[in-house]
Design a protein around this motif. Structure first.
Motif, PDB file in Angstrom:
ATOM      1  N   SER A  33       0.859  -1.172   0.000  1.00 15.97           N
ATOM      2  CA  SER A  33       0.000   0.000   0.000  1.00 15.97           C
ATOM      3  C   SER A  33       0.900   1.228   0.000  1.00 15.97           C
ATOM      4  O   SER A  33       1.736   1.377   0.892  1.00 15.97           O
ATOM      5  N   ASN A  35      -0.022   4.404   0.311  1.00 18.58           N
ATOM      6  CA  ASN A  35      -0.428   5.375   1.339  1.00 18.58           C
ATOM      7  C   ASN A  35      -1.296   4.678   2.384  1.00 18.58           C
ATOM      8  O   ASN A  35      -1.808   3.581   2.153  1.00 18.58           O
ATOM      9  N   PHE A  36      -1.444   5.335   3.520  1.00 23.09           N
ATOM     10  CA  PHE A  36      -2.188   4.757   4.640  1.00 23.09           C
ATOM     11  C   PHE A  36      -3.203   5.781   5.145  1.00 23.09           C
ATOM     12  O   PHE A  36      -2.941   6.984   5.122  1.00 23.09           O
ATOM     13  N   GLU A  37      -4.331   5.255   5.618  1.00 26.32           N
ATOM     14  CA  GLU A  37      -5.406   6.108   6.129  1.00 26.32           C
ATOM     15  C   GLU A  37      -4.915   7.019   7.252  1.00 26.32           C
ATOM     16  O   GLU A  37      -4.133   6.574   8.097  1.00 26.32           O
ATOM     17  N   SER A  38      -5.398   8.242   7.265  1.00 22.36           N
ATOM     18  CA  SER A  38      -5.027   9.154   8.345  1.00 22.36           C
ATOM     19  C   SER A  38      -5.854   8.815   9.576  1.00 22.36           C
ATOM     20  O   SER A  38      -7.028   8.467   9.469  1.00 22.36           O
ATOM     21  N   ALA A  39      -5.220   8.924  10.723  1.00 16.53           N
ATOM     22  CA  ALA A  39      -5.950   8.649  11.962  1.00 16.53           C
ATOM     23  C   ALA A  39      -6.358   9.968  12.602  1.00 16.53           C
ATOM     24  O   ALA A  39      -5.758  11.008  12.342  1.00 16.53           O
ATOM     25  N   GLU A  40      -7.371   9.896  13.425  1.00 21.39           N
ATOM     26  CA  GLU A  40      -7.893  11.043  14.164  1.00 21.39           C
ATOM     27  C   GLU A  40      -6.737  11.735  14.917  1.00 21.39           C
ATOM     28  O   GLU A  40      -5.932  11.081  15.564  1.00 21.39           O
ATOM     29  N   ILE A  47       1.923  11.466   8.427  1.00 16.76           N
ATOM     30  CA  ILE A  47       1.484  10.749   7.229  1.00 16.76           C
ATOM     31  C   ILE A  47       2.338   9.505   7.003  1.00 16.76           C
ATOM     32  O   ILE A  47       3.567   9.542   7.134  1.00 16.76           O
ATOM     33  N   TYR A  49       3.482   6.828   4.270  1.00 16.48           N
ATOM     34  CA  TYR A  49       3.577   6.789   2.816  1.00 16.48           C
ATOM     35  C   TYR A  49       4.836   6.003   2.473  1.00 16.48           C
ATOM     36  O   TYR A  49       5.861   6.139   3.149  1.00 16.48           O
ATOM     37  N   SER A  55       6.178   2.351   6.477  1.00 16.16           N
ATOM     38  CA  SER A  55       5.173   1.283   6.492  1.00 16.16           C
ATOM     39  C   SER A  55       5.607   0.258   7.543  1.00 16.16           C
ATOM     40  O   SER A  55       6.772   0.259   7.961  1.00 16.16           O
TER      41      SER A  55
END
Ligand SMILES: *Cc1c(COP(=O)(O)O)cnc(C)c1O
Length: 386
Positions: A33, A35-40, A47, A49, A55
């Protein structure tokens, strides 16, 4: 200070691993992957990436490699040369001067000789075995001293403790290319090196199937290199991370087998009448033997030897051996032989080669993990047929 072998073998398997495994997986999956989902609550600097080497595949490798060399931090890179050039571009600025050991890996040597000037950098080269000569190359703008743990193809061992002392005395960053030794045989941070760099293509991965690199050492410096790597882009692909991770787990068993076979082979070659000289740090005849015996846990899998019959005998030997493959590179499970005079040092004149000790009849061997007796027998038979 030296770690026991059982400890490094356990670290190779368990250090840095995510436990419990993701979804119970015993081996870390490939995070294919970008990119990775951003967390709250995360900001821009959090970020994830792939180019930023953050990763899970990158992070587990970094944690494991740091542990293996008893260092604060580590980073994997797209190749050994990406690691080396990114070190220069992150830690040096226009006007800086570097003291290099004089017999470097070809890529590093060419980069220093041909590309440094364009970036306003200068350098000088010193004999790693003669610390008394180093101060003569020191300048007010000297910022780094850079050496290799074991040199190619004559497998010399510099006065590594003197390198650290010299760097400390003069406020220099000490960097060592630890590719040939591997963390199993030598952990530079334990004697005070600031940074160690690897072509992971060689022993760390060990299977001749990917190109990768690593930077290991002081957290502040590894952080600077990582920051520059994210600009220059030399981050390691996720699938290559996975292969490096898999290869690393057997580093201990591979390197100890290679150490043992190389020593046997070096002794057999030294006793052979066709052989003029054998270069191996494990032989008392080697100028670096005492230093290697003191600092290393093993003498490595690299050796070279010179045939009395010169270039023609070397060529015939390479044709006659049946187990080793005639190929460049090193550190894999299969034994390899190369003739430096016609490969790595072909760009030099015969006189220049003589000056650096590379005779026309020199053969370099990367000892693999085949049966020790089989290798000794195969080399003996090829020499008998000359
Ligand atoms: C191969 C090698 C390098 C370069 O590494 P790559 O992975 O080919 O970029 C650097 N230093 C040494 C000692 C090497 O053997």
């Amino acid at each position: 200070m030296t770690k026991s072998r059982s400890s490094i073998d356990t670290q190779l398997i368990h250090a840095g691993e995510i436990r419990p495994g993701i979804e119970g997986a015993v081996a870390l999956p490939i995070f294919q992957s970008a990119n990775f989902e951003s967390a709250e609550g995360e900001d821009y600097h959090d970020i994830k990436y792939m180019r930023l080497s953050n990763s899970p595949n990158h992070q587990v490798l970094a944690a494991k490699l740091a542990k293996l060399e008893s260092a604060e931090a580590a980073l994997v890179t797209a190749s050994g040369m990406a690691a080396i050039t990114t070190i220069f571009h992150s830690l040096l600025s226009t006007g800086d001067h570097v003291i290099f050991q004089d017999c470097l890996y070809g890529g590093t040597y060419d980069y220093a000789r041909r590309e440094f000037a364009r970036h306003g950098l200068t350098c000088d080269f010193v004999d790693g075995e003669r610390p008394d000569t180093w101060a003569g190359q020191l300048r007010p703008e000297t910022r780094m001293i850079y050496v290799e743990a074991i040199t190619n193809p004559l497998v010399g061992v510099a006065d590594l403790e003197a390198v650290v002392a010299f760097a400390d005395e003069h406020g220099l960053i000490s960097v060592i290319d630890n590719t040939f030794a591997s963390p199993v045989n030598f952990r530079p941070a334990e004697i005070g090196f600031d940074l160690s760099v690897h072509s992971g293509t060689k022993y760390l991965n060990g299977h001749s199937d990917i190109v990768c690199g690593a930077v290991i050492g002081r957290a502040d410096l590894v952080g600077d290199v990582k920051h520059m790597l994210s600009y220059l882009g030399g981050s390691l692909d996720a699938h290559a991370c996975f292969l490096l991770h898999r290869g690393l787990k057997t580093l201990g068993v591979r390197v100890r087998q290679q150490n043992a076979s190389a020593l046997e082979l070096a002794r057999a070659l030294e006793a052979n009448a066709e052989v003029a000289r054998v270069n191996y740090p494990g032989l008392p005849s080697n100028s670096g033997h005492d230093r290697a015996a003191k600092l290393f846990d093993g003498f490595g899998g690299m050796l070279s030897f010179e045939l009395l019959g010169g270039a023609e005998a070397a060529r015939r030997f390479a044709e006659a051996v049946t187990i080793p493959i005639v190929a460049p590179s090193l550190g894999g499970v299969e034994s390899l032989v190369t003739l430096p005079a016609t490969t790595s040092h072909a760009g030099l004149t015969k006189e220049e080669r003589q000056e650096v000790g590379v005779a026309d009849g020199l053969i370099r061997v990367s000892v693999g993990i085949e049966g020790t007796e089989d290798l000794v027998e195969d080399f003996g038979a090829a020499l008998a047929a000359l």
